[in-house]
Design a protein around this motif. Structure first.
Motif, PDB file in Angstrom:
ATOM      1  N   GLY A   1       0.808  -1.217   0.000  1.00  0.00           N
ATOM      2  CA  GLY A   1       0.000   0.000   0.000  1.00  0.00           C
ATOM      3  C   GLY A   1       0.836   1.260   0.000  1.00  0.00           C
ATOM      4  N   ASN A   2       0.248   2.318  -0.553  1.00  0.00           N
ATOM      5  CA  ASN A   2       0.887   3.630  -0.535  1.00  0.00           C
ATOM      6  C   ASN A   2      -0.206   4.672  -0.340  1.00  0.00           C
ATOM      7  OD1 ASN A   2      -0.246   4.424  -3.099  1.00  0.00           O
ATOM      8  ND2 ASN A   2       1.328   3.220  -4.104  1.00  0.00           N
ATOM      9  N   THR A   3       0.161   5.907  -0.435  1.00  0.00           N
ATOM     10  CA  THR A   3      -0.810   6.985  -0.197  1.00  0.00           C
ATOM     11  C   THR A   3      -1.018   7.824  -1.449  1.00  0.00           C
ATOM     12  OG1 THR A   3       0.958   8.421   0.594  1.00  0.00           O
ATOM     13  CG2 THR A   3      -0.221   7.106   2.256  1.00  0.00           C
ATOM     14  N   MET A   4      -0.937   7.210  -2.595  1.00  0.00           N
ATOM     15  CA  MET A   4      -0.945   7.956  -3.854  1.00  0.00           C
ATOM     16  C   MET A   4      -2.275   7.923  -4.596  1.00  0.00           C
ATOM     17  SD  MET A   4       1.936   9.350  -3.773  1.00  0.00           S
ATOM     18  CE  MET A   4       1.863  10.100  -5.379  1.00  0.00           C
ATOM     19  N   ALA A   5      -3.328   7.418  -4.002  1.00  0.00           N
ATOM     20  CA  ALA A   5      -4.617   7.331  -4.703  1.00  0.00           C
ATOM     21  C   ALA A   5      -5.120   8.709  -5.120  1.00  0.00           C
ATOM     22  CB  ALA A   5      -5.661   6.625  -3.843  1.00  0.00           C
TER      23      ALA A   5
ATOM     24  N   ASN B   1      -6.378  12.584  -9.220  1.00  0.00           N
ATOM     25  CA  ASN B   1      -6.532  14.000  -9.539  1.00  0.00           C
ATOM     26  C   ASN B   1      -5.498  14.550 -10.514  1.00  0.00           C
ATOM     27  OD1 ASN B   1      -8.763  14.179  -7.845  1.00  0.00           O
ATOM     28  ND2 ASN B   1      -7.477  14.596  -6.071  1.00  0.00           N
ATOM     29  N   ASP B   2      -4.339  13.914 -10.594  1.00  0.00           N
ATOM     30  CA  ASP B   2      -3.280  14.405 -11.468  1.00  0.00           C
ATOM     31  C   ASP B   2      -3.070  13.459 -12.648  1.00  0.00           C
ATOM     32  OD1 ASP B   2      -0.408  14.532 -12.438  1.00  0.00           O
ATOM     33  OD2 ASP B   2      -0.369  16.254 -11.097  1.00  0.00           O
ATOM     34  N   TRP B   3      -2.801  12.198 -12.344  1.00  0.00           N
ATOM     35  CA  TRP B   3      -2.445  11.224 -13.385  1.00  0.00           C
ATOM     36  C   TRP B   3      -3.642  10.831 -14.244  1.00  0.00           C
ATOM     37  CZ3 TRP B   3      -3.248   5.782 -14.003  1.00  0.00           C
ATOM     38  CH2 TRP B   3      -2.406   5.176 -14.942  1.00  0.00           C
ATOM     39  N   ALA B   4      -4.780  10.498 -13.646  1.00  0.00           N
ATOM     40  CA  ALA B   4      -5.952  10.027 -14.417  1.00  0.00           C
ATOM     41  C   ALA B   4      -6.424  11.030 -15.469  1.00  0.00           C
ATOM     42  CB  ALA B   4      -7.093   9.630 -13.484  1.00  0.00           C
ATOM     43  N   PRO B   5      -6.503  12.325 -15.161  1.00  0.00           N
ATOM     44  CA  PRO B   5      -6.885  13.270 -16.221  1.00  0.00           C
ATOM     45  C   PRO B   5      -5.892  13.276 -17.392  1.00  0.00           C
ATOM     46  CG  PRO B   5      -7.165  14.294 -14.081  1.00  0.00           C
ATOM     47  CD  PRO B   5      -6.441  12.996 -13.851  1.00  0.00           C
ATOM     48  N   ARG B   6      -4.604  13.095 -17.089  1.00  0.00           N
ATOM     49  CA  ARG B   6      -3.610  13.038 -18.162  1.00  0.00           C
ATOM     50  C   ARG B   6      -3.734  11.743 -18.958  1.00  0.00           C
ATOM     51  NH1 ARG B   6       1.572  13.057 -16.155  1.00  0.00           N
ATOM     52  NH2 ARG B   6       0.926  12.759 -13.996  1.00  0.00           N
TER      53      ARG B   6
ATOM     54  N   LEU C   1      -7.068  -1.162  -0.942  1.00  0.00           N
ATOM     55  CA  LEU C   1      -7.843   0.030  -0.553  1.00  0.00           C
ATOM     56  C   LEU C   1      -7.447   1.245  -1.392  1.00  0.00           C
ATOM     57  CD1 LEU C   1      -7.865  -0.430   3.325  1.00  0.00           C
ATOM     58  CD2 LEU C   1      -9.808  -0.708   1.747  1.00  0.00           C
ATOM     59  N   GLN C   2      -6.159   1.375  -1.696  1.00  0.00           N
ATOM     60  CA  GLN C   2      -5.708   2.494  -2.533  1.00  0.00           C
ATOM     61  C   GLN C   2      -6.288   2.394  -3.945  1.00  0.00           C
ATOM     62  OE1 GLN C   2      -3.875   5.320  -1.712  1.00  0.00           O
ATOM     63  NE2 GLN C   2      -4.469   4.553   0.289  1.00  0.00           N
ATOM     64  N   ILE C   3      -6.336   1.192  -4.474  1.00  0.00           N
ATOM     65  CA  ILE C   3      -6.918   1.000  -5.808  1.00  0.00           C
ATOM     66  C   ILE C   3      -8.407   1.339  -5.779  1.00  0.00           C
ATOM     67  CG2 ILE C   3      -7.498  -0.726  -7.561  1.00  0.00           C
ATOM     68  CD1 ILE C   3      -4.756  -2.037  -6.805  1.00  0.00           C
TER      69      ILE C   3
ATOM     70  N   LYS D   1     -12.767   5.158  -7.282  1.00  0.00           N
ATOM     71  CA  LYS D   1     -13.859   6.034  -6.852  1.00  0.00           C
ATOM     72  C   LYS D   1     -13.596   7.501  -7.184  1.00  0.00           C
ATOM     73  CE  LYS D   1     -15.017   3.176  -2.901  1.00  0.00           C
ATOM     74  NZ  LYS D   1     -14.880   3.070  -1.449  1.00  0.00           N
ATOM     75  N   LEU D   2     -12.342   7.915  -7.072  1.00  0.00           N
ATOM     76  CA  LEU D   2     -12.009   9.335  -7.194  1.00  0.00           C
ATOM     77  C   LEU D   2     -11.789   9.828  -8.615  1.00  0.00           C
ATOM     78  CD1 LEU D   2      -9.438   9.676  -4.278  1.00  0.00           C
ATOM     79  CD2 LEU D   2     -11.712  10.706  -4.368  1.00  0.00           C
ATOM     80  N   GLY D   3     -11.181   9.027  -9.470  1.00  0.00           N
ATOM     81  CA  GLY D   3     -10.685   9.627 -10.688  1.00  0.00           C
ATOM     82  C   GLY D   3     -10.919   8.923 -11.995  1.00  0.00           C
TER      83      GLY D   3
END
Length: 141
Positions: free
Chosen positions: A72-76, A81-86, A107-109, A114-116
């Protein structure tokens, strides 16, 4: 798979690899263990650059995130917000995940989805071959 699968290694790090499978076509980002925020961004950003170039060859391309061995990491939030739009701006609309063993990575995935990914179709699988088959089918529709 329609063509013989010949996976081409693009980049290798201690914490992951980037591969290209022209038979799908897709970029495969394999995450291994824990990556710092900068290392995680490096995999996704470089992979996106490769995907945009390879899309010019195929007219379409997908992203396969092999997160089976990812910690796990904290990059979701950054990913959404940054990578998915690109990713969307680069014409990539399909992301398949190989589900991680680590609950925190999972959980991060889930948070990323959900977010992007409003315009990106996502799905999770137990192995790479199932993910590739779905990506091929999904991109053909």
């Amino acid at each position: 798979m329609n063509e013989q699968s010949t996976v081409i290694r693009l980049q290798t790090w201690e914490y992951g690899t980037l591969d290209y499978d022209p038979s799908v076509p897709c970029i495969i980002a394999t995450h291994i263990g824990y990556a710092t925020d900068d290392e995680f961004k490096e995999i996704l950003n470089l992979g996106l650059a490769y995907a945009i170039v390879k899309r010019k060859t195929h007219g379409k391309i997908a992203w396969l995130a092999d997160t089976l061995l990812m910690d796990g990491n904290t990059m979701a939030e950054w990913s959404a917000n940054d990578w998915a739009p690109r990713v969307q701006a680069g014409g990539i609309y399909h992301i398949a995940f190989v589900s991680p063993k680590d609950i925190f990575a999972d959980l991060q995935i889930q948070d990323f989805v959900k977010l992007g990914t409003q315009k990106i179709k996502t799905a999770s699988f137990e192995n790479i071959e199932s993910a590739k088959e779905w990506l091929q089918h999904a991109m053909a529709i």
